[in-house]
Design a protein around this motif. Structure first.
Motif, short mmCIF file in Angstrom:
data_model
loop_
_atom_site.label_atom_id
_atom_site.label_comp_id
_atom_site.label_asym_id
_atom_site.label_seq_id
_atom_site.Cartn_x
_atom_site.Cartn_y
_atom_site.Cartn_z
N ASN A 120 -76.31 40.92 -29.98
CA ASN A 120 -75.94 42.22 -29.43
C ASN A 120 -76.69 42.51 -28.14
O ASN A 120 -76.11 42.98 -27.16
N ALA A 121 -77.99 42.24 -28.14
CA ALA A 121 -78.79 42.46 -26.94
C ALA A 121 -78.31 41.58 -25.79
O ALA A 121 -78.21 42.03 -24.65
N LEU A 122 -77.98 40.34 -26.10
CA LEU A 122 -77.47 39.42 -25.08
C LEU A 122 -76.12 39.87 -24.57
O LEU A 122 -75.80 39.70 -23.39
N THR A 123 -75.30 40.45 -25.44
CA THR A 123 -73.98 40.93 -25.02
C THR A 123 -74.12 42.01 -23.96
O THR A 123 -73.38 42.03 -22.98
N VAL A 124 -75.09 42.90 -24.13
CA VAL A 124 -75.32 43.95 -23.12
C VAL A 124 -75.87 43.32 -21.85
O VAL A 124 -75.44 43.67 -20.75
N LEU A 125 -76.80 42.39 -21.97
CA LEU A 125 -77.35 41.71 -20.79
C LEU A 125 -76.28 40.95 -20.02
O LEU A 125 -76.32 40.88 -18.80
N ALA A 126 -75.33 40.38 -20.72
CA ALA A 126 -74.29 39.55 -20.10
C ALA A 126 -73.17 40.35 -19.46
O ALA A 126 -72.44 39.83 -18.61
N ALA A 127 -73.03 41.60 -19.83
CA ALA A 127 -71.92 42.42 -19.35
C ALA A 127 -71.99 42.61 -17.83
O ALA A 127 -73.06 42.57 -17.23
N ASP A 128 -70.82 42.81 -17.24
CA ASP A 128 -70.77 43.14 -15.82
C ASP A 128 -71.52 44.45 -15.59
O ASP A 128 -71.61 45.31 -16.48
N ALA A 129 -72.05 44.62 -14.39
CA ALA A 129 -72.85 45.81 -14.08
C ALA A 129 -72.12 47.12 -14.37
O ALA A 129 -72.72 48.03 -14.97
N PRO A 130 -70.84 47.29 -14.01
CA PRO A 130 -70.18 48.55 -14.33
C PRO A 130 -70.11 48.83 -15.84
O PRO A 130 -70.26 49.97 -16.27
N ALA A 131 -69.92 47.80 -16.63
CA ALA A 131 -69.90 47.98 -18.08
C ALA A 131 -71.29 48.36 -18.59
O ALA A 131 -71.42 49.20 -19.49
N GLN A 132 -72.32 47.77 -18.00
CA GLN A 132 -73.69 48.12 -18.39
C GLN A 132 -73.98 49.59 -18.06
O GLN A 132 -74.54 50.31 -18.88
N VAL A 133 -73.57 50.01 -16.88
CA VAL A 133 -73.80 51.40 -16.48
C VAL A 133 -73.04 52.34 -17.43
O VAL A 133 -73.59 53.35 -17.88
N GLY A 134 -71.81 52.00 -17.76
CA GLY A 134 -71.04 52.81 -18.71
C GLY A 134 -71.73 52.90 -20.06
O GLY A 134 -71.76 53.97 -20.69
N TRP A 135 -72.30 51.79 -20.52
CA TRP A 135 -73.03 51.75 -21.79
C TRP A 135 -74.26 52.66 -21.72
O TRP A 135 -74.53 53.42 -22.65
N LEU A 136 -74.98 52.61 -20.61
CA LEU A 136 -76.16 53.46 -20.43
C LEU A 136 -75.78 54.93 -20.45
O LEU A 136 -76.43 55.75 -21.11
N VAL A 137 -74.73 55.28 -19.73
CA VAL A 137 -74.27 56.67 -19.67
C VAL A 137 -73.81 57.13 -21.05
O VAL A 137 -74.17 58.23 -21.50
N ARG A 138 -73.01 56.31 -21.73
CA ARG A 138 -72.48 56.67 -23.05
C ARG A 138 -73.60 56.97 -24.04
O ARG A 138 -73.50 57.86 -24.87
N HIS A 139 -74.68 56.21 -23.97
CA HIS A 139 -75.78 56.39 -24.91
C HIS A 139 -76.93 57.24 -24.34
O HIS A 139 -77.94 57.44 -25.03
N ALA A 140 -76.75 57.71 -23.11
CA ALA A 140 -77.75 58.57 -22.45
C ALA A 140 -79.15 57.93 -22.45
O ALA A 140 -80.13 58.54 -22.84
N VAL A 141 -79.19 56.66 -22.03
CA VAL A 141 -80.46 55.94 -21.93
C VAL A 141 -80.61 55.37 -20.53
O VAL A 141 -79.66 55.29 -19.76
N MET A 142 -81.81 54.95 -20.21
CA MET A 142 -82.11 54.37 -18.91
C MET A 142 -81.90 52.85 -18.94
O MET A 142 -81.81 52.26 -20.02
N ALA A 143 -81.88 52.25 -17.77
CA ALA A 143 -81.62 50.81 -17.67
C ALA A 143 -82.64 49.96 -18.42
O ALA A 143 -82.32 48.87 -18.90
N ASP A 144 -83.86 50.47 -18.53
CA ASP A 144 -84.86 49.67 -19.24
C ASP A 144 -84.52 49.47 -20.71
O ASP A 144 -85.03 48.55 -21.36
#
Length: 128
Positions: free
Chosen positions: A15-39
């Protein structure tokens, strides 16, 4: 407290690798959806990798996969520190070479382990 089963640890790592592997826009969407920072992306990998370290040999991962996991860990560690704060902004996910390299390595691990790198990004529960 008992340690999680190896299969659960493997799931956390994938699961952690799936987030790391995602395209940047998908990563940003994931961060926004969960209200967390990039770290959080790096922290999820860090925790999953540390939990998995004791059982990765049981999974019979190829040496190249283990090397890639360790390289991801090193790159993310080298990106740490106050002098690198700009590398942890959402914008950096699409421009920073460290993130690009981590993304490529994570994709390579997922392909080796799962046969593909693209998957739905996992849901997380944030406790505040």
């Amino acid at each position: 407290m008992e340690s999680p089963e190896p299969s659960f640890r493997r799931l956390l790592l994938m699961n952690a690798l799936t987030v790391l592997a995602a395209d940047a826009p998908a990563q940003v969407g994931w961060l926004v959806r969960h209200a967390v920072m990039a770290d959080e992306i790096a922290l999820d990998f860090y925790h999953a990798f540390r939990m998995a370290e004791g059982v990765v040999e049981e999974w019979q991962l190829a040496r190249a996969v283990l090397a890639d996991l360790r390289e991801i860990d090193v790159i993310l560690s080298e990106m740490s520190g106050g002098e690198n704060a700009d590398r942890w902004m959402k914008e950096a996910l699409s421009t920073d070479e460290g993130w690009a390299l981590v993304r490529r390595l994570a994709r390579r691990v997922l392909v080796a382990e799962l046969g593909k790198w693209q998957a739905c990004l996992p849901e997380i529960t944030v406790i505040r």
